[in-house]
Write a protein that holds these residues in place. Structure first.
Motif, PDB file in Angstrom:
ATOM      1  N   ARG A 352       0.801  -1.192  -0.017  1.00  0.00           N
ATOM      2  CA  ARG A 352      -0.038   0.083  -0.185  1.00  0.00           C
ATOM      3  C   ARG A 352       0.659   1.203   0.024  1.00  0.00           C
ATOM      4  N   LYS A 353       1.846   1.236   0.623  1.00  0.00           N
ATOM      5  CA  LYS A 353       2.887   2.313   0.934  1.00  0.00           C
ATOM      6  C   LYS A 353       3.831   2.480  -0.174  1.00  0.00           C
ATOM      7  N   GLY A 354       4.014   1.335  -1.233  1.00  0.00           N
ATOM      8  CA  GLY A 354       4.870   1.409  -2.039  1.00  0.00           C
ATOM      9  C   GLY A 354       6.369   1.183  -1.620  1.00  0.00           C
ATOM     10  N   VAL A 355       6.412   0.351  -0.660  1.00  0.00           N
ATOM     11  CA  VAL A 355       7.892   0.295   0.003  1.00  0.00           C
ATOM     12  C   VAL A 355       8.544  -1.007  -0.883  1.00  0.00           C
ATOM     13  N   SER A 356       9.820  -0.757  -1.097  1.00  0.00           N
ATOM     14  CA  SER A 356      10.482  -1.777  -1.664  1.00  0.00           C
ATOM     15  C   SER A 356      11.326  -2.366  -0.719  1.00  0.00           C
ATOM     16  N   CYS A 357      11.289  -3.722  -0.591  1.00  0.00           N
ATOM     17  CA  CYS A 357      12.260  -4.329   0.405  1.00  0.00           C
ATOM     18  C   CYS A 357      13.252  -5.207  -0.116  1.00  0.00           C
ATOM     19  N   GLU A 358      14.340  -5.575   0.705  1.00  0.00           N
ATOM     20  CA  GLU A 358      15.095  -6.710   0.438  1.00  0.00           C
ATOM     21  C   GLU A 358      14.655  -7.921   1.349  1.00  0.00           C
ATOM     22  N   VAL A 359      14.185  -8.973   0.827  1.00  0.00           N
ATOM     23  CA  VAL A 359      13.606 -10.040   1.562  1.00  0.00           C
ATOM     24  C   VAL A 359      14.807 -11.170   1.709  1.00  0.00           C
ATOM     25  N   GLU A 360      15.165 -11.613   2.872  1.00  0.00           N
ATOM     26  CA  GLU A 360      15.912 -12.844   3.322  1.00  0.00           C
ATOM     27  C   GLU A 360      15.290 -13.704   4.065  1.00  0.00           C
ATOM     28  N   LYS A 361      15.300 -14.999   3.781  1.00  0.00           N
ATOM     29  CA  LYS A 361      14.747 -15.994   4.943  1.00  0.00           C
ATOM     30  C   LYS A 361      15.808 -16.843   5.342  1.00  0.00           C
ATOM     31  N   ASN A 362      15.793 -16.786   6.722  1.00  0.00           N
ATOM     32  CA  ASN A 362      16.659 -17.540   7.265  1.00  0.00           C
ATOM     33  C   ASN A 362      16.173 -18.547   8.365  1.00  0.00           C
ATOM     34  N   GLY A 363      16.077 -19.629   8.002  1.00  0.00           N
ATOM     35  CA  GLY A 363      15.463 -20.723   9.241  1.00  0.00           C
ATOM     36  C   GLY A 363      13.876 -20.295   9.268  1.00  0.00           C
ATOM     37  N   ASP A 364      13.475 -20.110  10.392  1.00  0.00           N
ATOM     38  CA  ASP A 364      12.409 -19.696  10.740  1.00  0.00           C
ATOM     39  C   ASP A 364      12.035 -18.079  10.805  1.00  0.00           C
ATOM     40  N   ILE A 366      12.323 -14.136   8.824  1.00  0.00           N
ATOM     41  CA  ILE A 366      12.203 -13.598   7.673  1.00  0.00           C
ATOM     42  C   ILE A 366      12.957 -12.096   7.656  1.00  0.00           C
ATOM     43  N   TYR A 367      13.756 -11.541   7.011  1.00  0.00           N
ATOM     44  CA  TYR A 367      14.318  -9.892   7.487  1.00  0.00           C
ATOM     45  C   TYR A 367      13.780  -9.419   6.053  1.00  0.00           C
ATOM     46  N   TYR A 368      13.045  -8.275   6.303  1.00  0.00           N
ATOM     47  CA  TYR A 368      12.753  -7.582   5.387  1.00  0.00           C
ATOM     48  C   TYR A 368      13.507  -6.106   5.713  1.00  0.00           C
ATOM     49  N   THR A 369      14.330  -5.669   4.817  1.00  0.00           N
ATOM     50  CA  THR A 369      15.125  -4.346   5.059  1.00  0.00           C
ATOM     51  C   THR A 369      14.745  -3.448   3.772  1.00  0.00           C
ATOM     52  N   TYR A 370      14.474  -2.117   4.000  1.00  0.00           N
ATOM     53  CA  TYR A 370      14.324  -1.129   3.255  1.00  0.00           C
ATOM     54  C   TYR A 370      14.803   0.232   3.621  1.00  0.00           C
ATOM     55  N   ASP A 371      14.704   1.172   2.575  1.00  0.00           N
ATOM     56  CA  ASP A 371      15.286   2.449   2.906  1.00  0.00           C
ATOM     57  C   ASP A 371      16.578   2.146   3.233  1.00  0.00           C
ATOM     58  N   LYS A 372      17.461   1.278   2.504  1.00  0.00           N
ATOM     59  CA  LYS A 372      18.763   0.937   2.852  1.00  0.00           C
ATOM     60  C   LYS A 372      19.792   1.933   1.905  1.00  0.00           C
ATOM     61  N   VAL A 373      20.598   2.439   2.637  1.00  0.00           N
ATOM     62  CA  VAL A 373      21.704   3.109   1.918  1.00  0.00           C
ATOM     63  C   VAL A 373      22.837   2.359   2.097  1.00  0.00           C
ATOM     64  N   TYR A 375      24.838  -0.591   5.243  1.00  0.00           N
ATOM     65  CA  TYR A 375      24.564  -1.641   6.063  1.00  0.00           C
ATOM     66  C   TYR A 375      23.916  -1.025   7.456  1.00  0.00           C
ATOM     67  N   ASP A 376      24.473   0.096   7.686  1.00  0.00           N
ATOM     68  CA  ASP A 376      24.235   1.122   9.019  1.00  0.00           C
ATOM     69  C   ASP A 376      23.308   2.071   8.672  1.00  0.00           C
ATOM     70  N   GLU A 377      22.639   2.259   7.683  1.00  0.00           N
ATOM     71  CA  GLU A 377      21.573   3.032   7.433  1.00  0.00           C
ATOM     72  C   GLU A 377      20.326   2.568   6.615  1.00  0.00           C
ATOM     73  N   CYS A 378      19.589   1.928   7.515  1.00  0.00           N
ATOM     74  CA  CYS A 378      18.342   1.268   6.939  1.00  0.00           C
ATOM     75  C   CYS A 378      17.261   0.957   7.964  1.00  0.00           C
ATOM     76  N   LYS A 379      16.246   0.444   7.613  1.00  0.00           N
ATOM     77  CA  LYS A 379      15.275  -0.201   8.677  1.00  0.00           C
ATOM     78  C   LYS A 379      15.176  -1.553   8.231  1.00  0.00           C
ATOM     79  N   GLU A 380      14.776  -2.178   9.310  1.00  0.00           N
ATOM     80  CA  GLU A 380      14.806  -3.790   9.221  1.00  0.00           C
ATOM     81  C   GLU A 380      13.647  -4.360  10.255  1.00  0.00           C
ATOM     82  N   VAL A 381      12.903  -5.065   9.568  1.00  0.00           N
ATOM     83  CA  VAL A 381      11.762  -5.587  10.133  1.00  0.00           C
ATOM     84  C   VAL A 381      11.710  -7.516  10.149  1.00  0.00           C
ATOM     85  N   VAL A 382      11.842  -7.943  11.409  1.00  0.00           N
ATOM     86  CA  VAL A 382      11.971  -9.392  11.468  1.00  0.00           C
ATOM     87  C   VAL A 382      10.822 -10.026  11.673  1.00  0.00           C
TER      88      VAL A 382
END
Length: 405
Positions: A352-364, A366-373, A375-382
């Motif tokens: 809905r917000k038009g957010v583009s994410c990098e999605v990585e699955k590791n075991g159980d 999922i890591y959603y990374t966005y607004d990534k400039v 490695y130390d400038e981003c937002k992450e949702v697990v």
């Protein structure tokens, strides 16, 4: 040519971790020509000279004699005592803590370079720093111009490969090139002597000596107690932005724009744990600070972007995380992302917000990374996707906002 390193001055292992400026920064040309120690040498008391005795030294004392003046590295710039040499580079160039440069010096038709490093905790000009070595090569300093001696009776322009090995023993490394053989002797990382014997002449011609170590009884300088202007100017947002790109995070009822001053967190009830925090943070670097509020605790690297060492209270927290294994508090990211929301609701919000994410699955997880400039400038949702664990399946268990100062 500019080089820097992020080094822990206590151990050589951490010294390896330092990072120096980019290659582009290394190619900067310094324009100003400065007289080298003219005032100091004119006023020096000859009777007070403590010039080291080259004859009594071995190679790992890191000493060299240039036209009768013996230098033992490292030594304070002000104690060098070379007269008549002019700096081709600007000696007022500021060096950050744990950074070094190569500076060229000339005298008549001779040219050499000195390694100058800043081991202090404040940014300061090169002329107030430490000389950590020297470099001499056949193109900039002809063999017949002046006398250059090393411990063990080794002479530039005279000593052969065999004579060097007899005096110094088996080298740490040997490089066999088409034009020369280079012997490297080292006592530790960044503590080396490189001696190049050319095939055509059969004698020592190039010398590079480097020992990136602070001198004994070195004064690291004072810690500033002034509040930086940027810290004073910081203002907390009144409410969390609806724009997912905003560098904000809500922790309970407080909203912070990242980076946030440590002092702001203190005013909101957090307390520094001194036993788990650094007493000071060097200029242009980061240091550990531990913060506690009630039963909640986190430890993070706080950044100091100023040219003066500061106490942790005047540094900046550049990353905050809310989640079960971090701060177990109510929190949210801009746009309505909260700990505990479902995976389906999160992905619908991103769409809905038009957010583009990098999605990585590791075991159980999922890591959603966005607004990534970076490695130390981003937002992450697990999101936890498992069925056997301490979390509810397919729910957000952690949110992070990171932005460097």
């Amino acid at each position: 040519m500019k080089k820097s390193l992020y080094m822990n001055l206590l151990t050589a292992a951490v010294l390896i971790a330092l990072s120096f400026p980019s290659p582009a920064a290394q190619t900067e040309a310094w324009q100003k020509t400065v007289g080298f120690l003219a005032a100091e040498t004119e006023s020096a008391d000859p009777a007070a000279s403590t010039e080291p005795d080259l004859q009594s030294m071995s190679w790992d004392d890191y000493a060299i004699s240039l036209d009768g003046v013996t230098l033992q590295f490292p030594l304070l710039f002000a104690d060098c005592g070379l007269d008549g040499w002019d700096a081709s580079d600007d000696l007022t160039t500021p060096l950050e803590p744990n950074q070094y440069n190569m500076f060229y010096f000339t005298k008549a038709d001779r040219r050499m370079y000195l390694f100058i490093a800043n081991f202090a905790q404040n940014t300061q000009p090169a002329e107030e720093c430490v000389i950590c070595g020297v470099g001499i090569d056949r193109f900039d300093w002809k063999e017949e111009d002046g006398e250059i001696l090393l411990p063990g009776g080794i002479r530039r322009g005279i000593s052969t490969l065999q004579e060097i090995e007899r005096a110094y023993g088996t080298p740490s490394r040997t490089y066999e090139g088409d034009l020369y053989t280079q012997l490297t002797y080292e006592t530790d990382i960044y503590e080396t002597i490189e001696l190049s014997v050319y095939r055509e002449s059969g004698v020592l011609e190039d010398i590079e000596m480097k020992v990136l170590r602070k001198p004994d009884q070195f004064d690291p300088g004072e810690v500033s107690t002034e509040v930086p202007s940027a810290v004073s100017a910081y203002q907390e947002p009144e409410q969390l932005s609806t724009d997912p790109a905003a560098s904000e995070i809500r922790v309970e009822d407080q909203v912070y724009t990242l980076p946030v001053p440590v002092s702001t967190l203190l005013s909101d009830g957090w307390k520094i744990q001194p036993e788990d925090s650094q007493a000071s943070i060097a200029a242009r670097s980061s240091g550990w600070v531990s913060l506690q509020k009630g039963g909640q605790h986190f430890r993070t690297l706080a950044a100091n972007p100023t040219d003066s060492a500061v106490t942790p209270v005047n540094a900046w927290v550049t990353s905050l995380s809310i989640g079960k294994n971090d701060l177990d508090l109510d929190g949210a990211l801009p746009g309505g992302i909260t700990v505990g929301m479902s995976r389906s609701a999160l992905e619908a919000l991103f769409d809905r917000k038009g957010v583009s994410c990098e999605v990585e699955k590791n075991g159980d997880f999922i890591y959603y990374t966005y607004d990534k400039v970076s490695y130390d400038e981003c937002k992450e949702v697990v999101v936890f996707t498992g069925t056997d664990g301490p979390y509810e399946a397919d729910t957000v268990i952690k949110i992070t906002c990171s932005k460097p100062e």
